[in-house]
Design an enzyme around this catalytic site. Sequence first.
Site, PDB file in Angstrom:
ATOM      1  N   GLU A 273      15.336  28.264  16.516  1.00  0.00           N
ATOM      2  CA  GLU A 273      15.009  28.473  17.929  1.00  0.00           C
ATOM      3  C   GLU A 273      14.916  27.139  18.684  1.00  0.00           C
ATOM      4  OE1 GLU A 273      12.106  32.332  16.993  1.00  0.00           O
ATOM      5  OE2 GLU A 273      11.229  30.398  17.528  1.00  0.00           O
ATOM      6  N   CYS A 354      -1.812  17.005  46.072  1.00  0.00           N
ATOM      7  CA  CYS A 354      -3.201  16.567  46.240  1.00  0.00           C
ATOM      8  C   CYS A 354      -3.983  16.640  44.946  1.00  0.00           C
ATOM      9  CB  CYS A 354      -3.873  17.423  47.299  1.00  0.00           C
ATOM     10  SG  CYS A 354      -3.217  17.077  48.909  1.00  0.00           S
TER      11      CYS A 354
HETATM   12  N1  LLP Z   1      10.113  28.888  19.275  1.00  0.00           N
HETATM   13  C1  LLP Z   1       8.841  29.137  19.593  1.00  0.00           C
HETATM   14  C2  LLP Z   1       8.158  30.255  18.960  1.00  0.00           C
HETATM   15  C3  LLP Z   1       8.184  28.328  20.531  1.00  0.00           C
HETATM   16  O1  LLP Z   1       6.905  28.573  20.844  1.00  0.00           O
HETATM   17  C4  LLP Z   1       8.879  27.249  21.122  1.00  0.00           C
HETATM   18  C5  LLP Z   1       8.215  26.401  22.112  1.00  0.00           C
HETATM   19  C6  LLP Z   1      10.227  27.030  20.773  1.00  0.00           C
HETATM   20  C7  LLP Z   1      10.811  27.865  19.834  1.00  0.00           C
HETATM   21  C8  LLP Z   1      11.058  25.925  21.360  1.00  0.00           C
HETATM   22  O2  LLP Z   1      10.555  24.663  21.117  1.00  0.00           O
HETATM   23  P1  LLP Z   1      11.475  23.391  21.469  1.00  0.00           P
HETATM   24  O3  LLP Z   1      12.643  23.397  20.521  1.00  0.00           O
HETATM   25  O4  LLP Z   1      11.917  23.527  22.861  1.00  0.00           O
HETATM   26  O5  LLP Z   1      10.568  22.210  21.291  1.00  0.00           O
HETATM   27  N2  LLP Z   1       5.881  22.718  27.484  1.00  0.00           N
HETATM   28  C9  LLP Z   1       5.878  21.878  26.301  1.00  0.00           C
HETATM   29  C10 LLP Z   1       6.518  22.535  25.119  1.00  0.00           C
HETATM   30  C11 LLP Z   1       5.919  23.874  24.791  1.00  0.00           C
HETATM   31  C12 LLP Z   1       6.681  24.526  23.702  1.00  0.00           C
HETATM   32  C13 LLP Z   1       6.288  25.946  23.525  1.00  0.00           C
HETATM   33  N3  LLP Z   1       7.019  26.630  22.508  1.00  0.00           N
HETATM   34  C14 LLP Z   1       6.556  20.549  26.628  1.00  0.00           C
HETATM   35  O6  LLP Z   1       6.901  20.327  27.793  1.00  0.00           O
HETATM   36  O7  LLP Z   1       6.697  19.693  25.761  1.00  0.00           O
END
Ligand code: LLP
Length: 428
Positions: A273, A354
Amino acid sequence: MDLFEYHDGHLWCEAVPVRDLAARYGTPLYVYSAGTLAAHYHRMQQAFAELQPLICYSVKCCSNVHILRRLAALGSGFDVVSGGELYRALRAGADPAHVVFAGVGKTAREMREALEAGVGLLNVESASELEALAAVAAEVGVRAEAALRVIPEVDARTHAYTTTGTRANKFGLPFEQAAELVRAFAGSPHVHIRGLHLHIGSPVYDPQAYAVSIGRALELLDRLADAGLALDTLDIGGGYGAHYKGHESPAATDYAAAIVPLLRDRNLRVILEPGRSIAANAGVLVTRVLHTKETGCRRFVIVDAAMTELIRPALYSAYHFIWPVEAGERVPRDWTPAQPLDGLVTVDLVGPVCESGDFLAQDRPLPPLRPGDLVAVFTAGAYGMAMASQYNSRPRPAEVLVEQGAARLIRRRETYADLLRAEDDLDA
Ligand code: LLP
């Protein structure tokens, strides 16, 4: 790494000068490179090819439907975490069988939508959720395909807000509870538990953290198989890194080197994922300097993008490489503060919102900036626009996709009328 490059002192996205995009579409503006997106998808696919995995792009990181369409056309599946993300994926032409649905709090309505659409796998995170899923599946008249998200007890050493692999986080089930549920639901007419799901956090820069958690999941799968409860699917989640500073992230092949040997002889259906590793370096946020000022203790550069466009610095103290779009003769893409450059001024780059927490960078050495200058915030393709808000009643920015030499508007800039769209036709 990406197709955002400086030529003759100007930042280009593929074959298009970023300055021209800012002039045409205004700022703040998200600019994506389709070539970079495709290259990162292919790198992931090639690195893990031996496992023939199902790659489910994580919609939450950059969910524009036109981006999803490009990925669907490349053969990607999708990882969704809400009914809204499922809607987007289906509108993008996703094959529902190649969609996995995660999340600790799926509602009955979301479960129904997923089952009616024929979603390939629901990743379940509690006994309560599994029972609810069985009830909804019975109503819909299908047998839900499910995996149990387990807690591998691995600390992925990422930000506390994005660590997910320990019992202190809300995600997943302890192994013993998962085993109990597999036993209890064996033969259920409404839920078919096919596998286990892992996601230890994001970003995770240590490939070994995946190896440890997968190793633990495999032990559980072996124990279940010994008890006559063999499962055939392992979803190893996302979290693969991106380059925010220089070239700090392991490559897809580094992650694969730690992971593939564990799974190659396992005869499992493997799901990945990835979100950030595909989209982060494929996008920049372009913003224009509005004002500058000094307070005696700090120099502020006030730009027209804020925490509303990119919340990562405010929320996680995240570092994004930032550089003027018209950078003169410097080509500093790999520059880090550890390497001194002459003529830089240390500033806080802040937005108009703000809140004192509204910054894109603090204590950042940058070339001198004047009102009107354009600045690019790099590695903003993931968790940038997807986390944007209308706080302070700021219309959300436009998004542009550069593809084969041409720029296409893929989300128009919101208007003031958009701010009231869900309010002003109500007789309240
Ligand atoms: N699979 C699941 C179950 C997840 O919870 C996530 C991310 C992903 C895949 C994808 O993760 P990636 O490959 O994109 O790192 N807003 C935060 C990241 C939160 C991630 C939440 N879950 C940031 O800006 O770093």
